[in-house]
Scaffold this active site. Structure first.
Site, PDB file in Angstrom:
ATOM      1  N   LYS A  45       1.236  -1.255   0.175  1.00 61.37           N
ATOM      2  CA  LYS A  45      -0.494   0.121   0.598  1.00 61.37           C
ATOM      3  C   LYS A  45       0.409   1.459   0.061  1.00 61.37           C
ATOM      4  O   LYS A  45       0.639   2.051  -0.706  1.00 61.37           O
ATOM      5  CB  LYS A  45      -1.000  -0.030   1.021  1.00 61.37           C
ATOM      6  CG  LYS A  45      -1.869  -1.049   0.999  1.00 61.37           C
ATOM      7  CD  LYS A  45      -3.173  -1.029   2.368  1.00 61.37           C
ATOM      8  CE  LYS A  45      -4.584  -1.257   1.833  1.00 61.37           C
ATOM      9  NZ  LYS A  45      -3.746  -2.721   2.068  1.00 61.37           N
ATOM     10  N   GLU A  53      -9.691   6.889   3.900  1.00 61.95           N
ATOM     11  CA  GLU A  53     -11.252   6.609   4.659  1.00 61.95           C
ATOM     12  C   GLU A  53     -10.325   5.231   4.909  1.00 61.95           C
ATOM     13  O   GLU A  53      -9.468   4.897   4.145  1.00 61.95           O
ATOM     14  CB  GLU A  53     -11.875   6.009   3.983  1.00 61.95           C
ATOM     15  CG  GLU A  53     -12.321   5.470   3.682  1.00 61.95           C
ATOM     16  CD  GLU A  53     -11.928   5.563   1.673  1.00 61.95           C
ATOM     17  OE1 GLU A  53     -11.399   6.235   1.243  1.00 61.95           O
ATOM     18  OE2 GLU A  53     -11.342   4.166   0.708  1.00 61.95           O
ATOM     19  N   SER A  81       1.787  -9.825  -0.933  1.00 61.78           N
ATOM     20  CA  SER A  81       1.400  -8.757  -0.989  1.00 61.78           C
ATOM     21  C   SER A  81       1.915  -8.076   0.843  1.00 61.78           C
ATOM     22  O   SER A  81       1.272  -6.492   0.649  1.00 61.78           O
ATOM     23  CB  SER A  81      -0.412  -8.701  -1.101  1.00 61.78           C
ATOM     24  OG  SER A  81      -0.859  -9.147  -0.112  1.00 61.78           O
TER      25      SER A  81
HETATM   26  C1  LIG Z   1      -5.345  -4.218   1.506  1.00 60.39           C
HETATM   27  C2  LIG Z   1      -4.288  -5.671   1.491  1.00 60.39           C
HETATM   28  C3  LIG Z   1      -4.899  -6.001   0.487  1.00 60.39           C
HETATM   29  C4  LIG Z   1      -6.390  -5.850  -1.037  1.00 60.39           C
HETATM   30  O1  LIG Z   1      -5.800  -4.375  -1.541  1.00 60.39           O
HETATM   31  P1  LIG Z   1      -5.590  -4.600  -2.807  1.00 60.39           P
HETATM   32  O2  LIG Z   1      -5.580  -2.889  -3.406  1.00 60.39           O
HETATM   33  O3  LIG Z   1      -6.778  -5.735  -3.388  1.00 60.39           O
HETATM   34  O4  LIG Z   1      -4.328  -5.641  -3.614  1.00 60.39           O
HETATM   35  C5  LIG Z   1      -4.203  -7.089  -0.129  1.00 60.39           C
HETATM   36  N1  LIG Z   1      -2.917  -7.670   0.372  1.00 60.39           N
HETATM   37  C6  LIG Z   1      -2.591  -6.555   1.827  1.00 60.39           C
HETATM   38  C7  LIG Z   1      -1.222  -7.181   3.070  1.00 60.39           C
HETATM   39  C8  LIG Z   1      -3.074  -5.639   1.977  1.00 60.39           C
HETATM   40  O5  LIG Z   1      -2.693  -4.935   3.035  1.00 60.39           O
END
Ligand SMILES: *Cc1c(COP(=O)(O)O)cnc(C)c1O
Length: 393
Positions: free
Chosen positions: A89, A111, A377
């Protein structure tokens, strides 16, 4: 077929900017300037420098040997979990805070649901010394105390949304109201590849550093830039959009999108938008959306807060509709099992969102010489309580 946004802000039939008239000047200012600003050498220099020195990029592309052996295919993990603040993010919030500064904004609003995007936003506001206001549902504030504490330590003001179900969509409504009232000095940082045009495209471009790096890193490892598959989990779709971006028009690269099935696609407790969703409008764009017969947004469910979202970004709706991406859905149980498996096989505790992407190897067979890149992610620290309760650790 074009998988990028067109001049009108659409991916095929999805996207656009469905916003109240009073928000038009804010969104239009951004639309007219975002590509120009991003193309400035000075902007690129500052963005790249911060990605390197502050976020810690490039994030490694790691060949997961023991995981690969187990599934008899070649699995690489793109380590977004190693970024500052623990997920992808931050790539987007760094980009947007620089955009806000170039547009002369002094005040940032956002938000947040589980608080991850709120923390990423509060982080870059501290970095730049800008005022930060985060709207968060009253219920979520109670559920996510550590992230609320983080935001406060970082200097943000957290304002509870007291209306409706007192969760994410109510916080979004409050943020939009704020932006309407403060059109001149305020930038609204959206945290996923959603929202009115140009947000999905802007967020995708900031996150596209993920696939840009995968290309040269895979070339180093394997002598070729293109894997056979790229895989990512989808909440709103920002980490997925960044992972796919430079492969969208590479025909040899297959795309897999992984959604949260929650307790099961047919259980009534799910977030598998590609299966359960129909065309509708959410957060200012036309996309696939879980809704009742009369168009009310359905409350989604997933054990992972980041995937607990009733829509997908318009790019992904288009990838789904055209068949460019294969959509798979993974239940809570399947994801949790894969999270534990990665911990034990590779010494990496993943975010539960990312565990969903890892769970596809139990459901889909790959060839021995396939190269599969999975975007990891985020890291699992934030999910430790959930892992503890689930596995009775
Ligand atoms: C917020 C988040 C997501 C989902 O958000 P996307 O916008 O779909 O990428 C996925 N993995 C992690 C670790 C997150 O913090």
């Amino acid at each position: 077929m074009n998988y990028n946004v067109n001049e009108k802000g659409y991916y095929g039939e999805f996207g656009g900017a469905y916003i109240p008239e009073m928000l038009y000047p804010n969104v239009e200012e951004l639309r007219q300037n975002y590509l120009k600003v991003m193309a400035e050498p000075d902007f690129q220099k500052e963005f790249q420098q911060l990605l390197k020195d502050y976020v810690g990029r490039p994030s490694p592309l790691y060949l997961a040997k023991r995981l690969s052996e187990k599934y008899n295919t070649k699995i690489y993990l793109k380590r977004e979990d190693l970024n500052h603040t623990g997920a992808h993010k931050i790539n987007n919030t760094i980009g947007q805070i620089l955009m806000a500064k170039r547009l002369g904004k002094s005040r940032i609003i956002a938000e947040t649901g589980a608080g991850q995007h709120g923390v990423a936003t509060a982080t870059v506001c501290a970095l730049m010394g800008l005022e930060c206001i985060v709207y968060m549902g009253e219920i979520d504030i109670a559920r996510q105390a550590p992230n609320v504490a983080r935001m406060k330590m970082l200097g943000a003001t957290v304002i509870p949304a007291l209306s409706g179900s007192r969760t994410l969509k109510d916080a979004t409504n409050e943020a939009i109201r704020d932006w309407i009232n403060n059109p001149v000095n305020t930038h609204y940082i959206i945290g996923s590849a959603i929202g009115p045009h140009p947000y999905p495209d802007m967020v995708t471009r900031f996150q596209s550093i993920i696939s840009e790096e995968i290309k040269w890193q895979l070339k180093e490892h394997e002598g070729r830039e293109n894997p056979d598959y790229v895989v990512a989990c989808i909440g709103g779709g920002s980490n997925a959009a960044g992972t796919y971006y430079h492969f969208l028009h590479e025909e040899s690269v297959k795309i897999i999108a992984v959604e949260a099935a929650g307790l099961g696609v047919d259980s009534g407790e799910s977030a598998a938008t590609s299966i359960l969703g129909k065309e509708g409008i959410i957060h200012g764009c036309k996309t696939l959306l879980m809704q009742t017969k009369d168009g009310q947004i359905t409350e989604p469910y997933s054990i992972s807060a980041g995937l607990d979202y009733p829509g997908v970004g318009p790019m992904h709706a288009h990838l789904c509709k055209t068949g460019r991406a294969e959509f798979m859905s993974i239940t809570d149980d399947e994801a949790m099992k894969s999270g534990l498996e990665l911990s034990k096989l590779e010494g990496i505790i993943p975010a539960i969102e990312s565990s969903h992407a890892l769970a596809i190897f139990d459901k889909k067979k790959f060839k021995e010489d396939d190269i599969v890149v999975v975007n990891l992610s985020g890291r699992g620290d934030k999910d430790l309580d959930t892992y503890i309760n689930y596995f009775k650790l």
